[in-house]
Motif scaffolding. Structure first.
Motif, PDB file in Angstrom:
ATOM      1  N   ASN A 172       0.855  -1.186   0.000  1.00  0.00           N
ATOM      2  CA  ASN A 172       0.000   0.000   0.000  1.00  0.00           C
ATOM      3  C   ASN A 172       0.895   1.242   0.000  1.00  0.00           C
ATOM      4  O   ASN A 172       1.601   1.499   0.980  1.00  0.00           O
TER       5      ASN A 172
ATOM      6  N   ALA B 112      -4.111   1.755  -5.460  1.00  0.00           N
ATOM      7  CA  ALA B 112      -4.221   1.180  -4.117  1.00  0.00           C
ATOM      8  C   ALA B 112      -3.063   0.243  -3.822  1.00  0.00           C
ATOM      9  O   ALA B 112      -2.681   0.055  -2.662  1.00  0.00           O
ATOM     10  N   GLN B 113      -2.508  -0.369  -4.884  1.00  0.00           N
ATOM     11  CA  GLN B 113      -1.378  -1.274  -4.710  1.00  0.00           C
ATOM     12  C   GLN B 113      -0.290  -0.944  -5.719  1.00  0.00           C
ATOM     13  O   GLN B 113      -0.569  -0.659  -6.875  1.00  0.00           O
TER      14      GLN B 113
ATOM     15  N   PRO C 216      -7.849  -2.816  -3.210  1.00  0.00           N
ATOM     16  CA  PRO C 216      -7.193  -2.591  -1.912  1.00  0.00           C
ATOM     17  C   PRO C 216      -6.411  -3.822  -1.470  1.00  0.00           C
ATOM     18  O   PRO C 216      -6.837  -4.954  -1.695  1.00  0.00           O
TER      19      PRO C 216
END
Length: 585
Positions: free
Chosen positions: A289, A322-323, A447
């Motif tokens: 993250n 998100a990643q 996520p």
């Protein structure tokens, strides 16, 4: 090189080489005349030339002499060059004798003699002196035999083809010299090239040995430095934890902790740079993250920035995925080095990390990273070498806050090359610096699902376990056992691998902490013996060696884990507790 070309040692090598290379040609030359000379007499027989009855016996006799030369060469009495030379000289004498005998026509003889010298020029690789002797004899004996021993006039002999024979013998030495010199030069270039290759190979071997020696030395020094450093760092952290409950904090202890941490950072920098230069670092891309990553990174530097009274700003593009998928630890190392340097060389003002999305495709996102400070800046004259090892900008002050190894930027540059990128520098003396780089990496908009760390909570229950600690360093034994005592974990100690094996054979242990380098028996041999008794018991290598090849060897030798000294108490617990099955709340 020219002196060597003309030296006796090279000439001897060349003679040995030419003897080997021309063995077949010299034998072919002799065999050709041994066979073809008698066959050539058939042309005279078919023409009804009575010269045939003189020619055939002469060729048979010359053939016997040639066979004698070949036998001497076979017995290594004469060389191949000498064999062909003696053969040609003998044939010239016979040819001169035959020319003096009555002929109906000299055309066939002149043709045969011309073909013979042309064949010799194509096949033989002689020194010039051999060719001069052969041509001189031919040019002298052939006309002399006609003039003094034959009733034929020289003019008639030349009209029937002798002019071609004489011309061929005149040219023969030039052809031989040209071919011989060409072959000799080629051999010289091949020989000198081989010498250069051998010298380069020797230098390569020396360089490889030096590299291995350097690696072995650093590995040994790593162990020797990290082992006492482990005791210092561990004990300081334990004492600091006790000081937290004291009403009167010890400033000297804080200074000691700072020095220990600094020393550990220096050792890690040196080893990191050696591992990168030895191609022992391989990137390990993992999803993470980015917002959490940069948040933790900022909290790491907040205390130091606050201590110096400068602003620390992390400006992160909110559009980031998100990643991100890359080697998070190595990226962290690069940014940490850049931010750390920026804070170190900034006395007032601010330090900023700016991360912006530059481009995006379905497969990858490209990010621009920039670390900007308002510090001392870098003079133009020093910018070219700022990324070289052990290089630092010399501040115009006498502050000791700019101490360090000078390896941070060099390590960052090499890591960026592993990422396929380069660090760019923009700086002006007295006006700060800006270090920037661009990275492309895979990403995901989903996520990242992470589980809570196993030891994020408080230990709820310590099961009945028993640990064996094997280490020849008493300080490390004291530290490890003290940490185990704090968690009420039963333990025993051994000072070498042999003692550890004997204790394991007599007792039951749930975990073994094994140093790798010990007297009497090292950790590798001891682990191999323990594995014969208990294949499933966790054995952790507790070592000061931070080299990847040492870790690979340990894991391949039956170790369950590899934990590097020096360490702080919490890292120690975090690493060994999962092997003991200790649960947390």
């Amino acid at each position: 090189m020219k002196d060597f070309y003309n030296s006796g040692s090279f000439e001897q090598l060349w003679q040995e080489e030419v003897e080997i290379r021309t063995r077949v040609q010299n034998r072919l030359f002799c065999i050709t005349f041994l066979v073809c000379n008698p066959l050539s007499s058939i042309a005279f027989f078919l023409k009804g030339d009575p010269f045939f009855y003189t020619l055939l016996p002469a060729h048979m006799l010359s053939g016997i002499i040639i066979l004698g030369y070949m036998f001497l060469n076979y017995r290594k009495v004469i060389s191949g060059q000498q064999m062909s030379f003696y053969t040609f000289v003998t044939l010239i004498c016979f040819y001169a004798f035959l020319l003096s005998k009555p002929h109906l026509s000299y055309v066939q003889s002149c043709l045969n003699l011309t073909l013979a010298i042309i064949f010799a020029g194509l096949v033989l690789r002689w020194p010039l002196r051999y060719a001069l002797v052969v041509s001189g004899l031919s040019l002298a004996l052939y006309p002399a035999s006609i003039h003094f021993l034959s009733e034929t006039s020289l003019s008639e002999f030349f009209e029937q083809g002798a002019v071609f024979v004489m011309a061929a013998h005149f040219v023969f030495p030039f052809v031989v010299k040209l071919n011989y010199s060409k072959d000799k030069r080629e051999f010289y270039f091949r020989y000198t090239l081989q010498q250069q290759n051998d010298a380069l190979e020797q230098q390569k071997t020396i360089a490889e040995q030096a590299t291995r020696a350097k690696t072995d030395f650093l590995s040994m020094m790593s162990h020797e430095i990290r082992t006492p450093l482990n005791g210092i760092v561990g004990m300081v952290h334990l004492m600091m934890q006790e000081e937290e409950h004291s009403e009167k904090p010890n400033d000297l202890l804080k200074t000691l902790k700072f020095s220990a941490d600094h020393l550990m950072a220096v050792v890690n920098d040196v080893l990191d740079f050696n591992k990168i230069n030895s191609n022992h670092v391989v990137l390990d891309p993992q999803p993470f993250n980015p917002f959490e990553f940069f948040d933790i990174l900022k909290k790491t530097f907040d205390p130091k920035a606050n201590e110096k009274g400068i602003g620390l700003v992390f400006s992160i593009d909110p559009r980031l995925p998100a990643q991100l998928v890359t080697d998070r630890l190595r990226l962290n190392q690069v940014i940490t080095n850049l931010v750390h340097n920026a804070i170190k060389f900034t006395a007032s003002g601010s330090v900023a990390l700016d991360v912006r999305e530059a481009a995006r495709t379905p497969e990858a996102v490209t990010l621009d990273f920039a670390v900007t400070d308002t510090g001392i800046g870098i003079p133009d004259s020093e910018q070219a070498g700022i990324f070289e090892i052990f290089t630092q900008v010399r501040a115009r002050t006498h502050s000791d806050s700019v101490s360090g190894t000078g390896l941070g930027l060099a390590i960052s540059r090499e890591l960026m090359r592993l990422f396929g990128s380069e660090i760019q520098l923009e700086s002006k003396e007295g006006c700060g610096s800006r270090f920037s780089f661009r990275l492309s990496m895979p990403y995901s908009e989903q996520p990242l699902v992470t589980s809570e760390p196993l030891l994020a909570g408080i230990i709820e229950d310590i099961p009945e376990v028993r640990v064996l600690v094997a280490d020849d360093n008493k300080t490390n034994l004291v530290l490890a056992t003290h940490l185990l005592k704090r968690r009420n974990i039963r333990h025993d100690t051994a000072s070498n691998g042999q003692e550890a094996y004997e204790m394991f054979r007599e007792n039951h242990y749930d975990l073994v902490l094994m140093d790798l380098r010990m007297p009497v028996m090292d950790g590798f041999e001891s682990t191999a013996l323990i594995r014969q008794l208990a294949p499933d018991v966790p054995i952790i290598a507790l070592t000061a060696s931070a080299f990847e090849n040492e870790k690979e060897r340990a894991m391949a030798s039956g170790f369950s884990g590899y934990f590097i000294k020096p360490f702080i108490p919490q890292d120690f617990y975090d690493y060994i507790f999962p092997f003991l099955g200790i649960a947390v709340k």
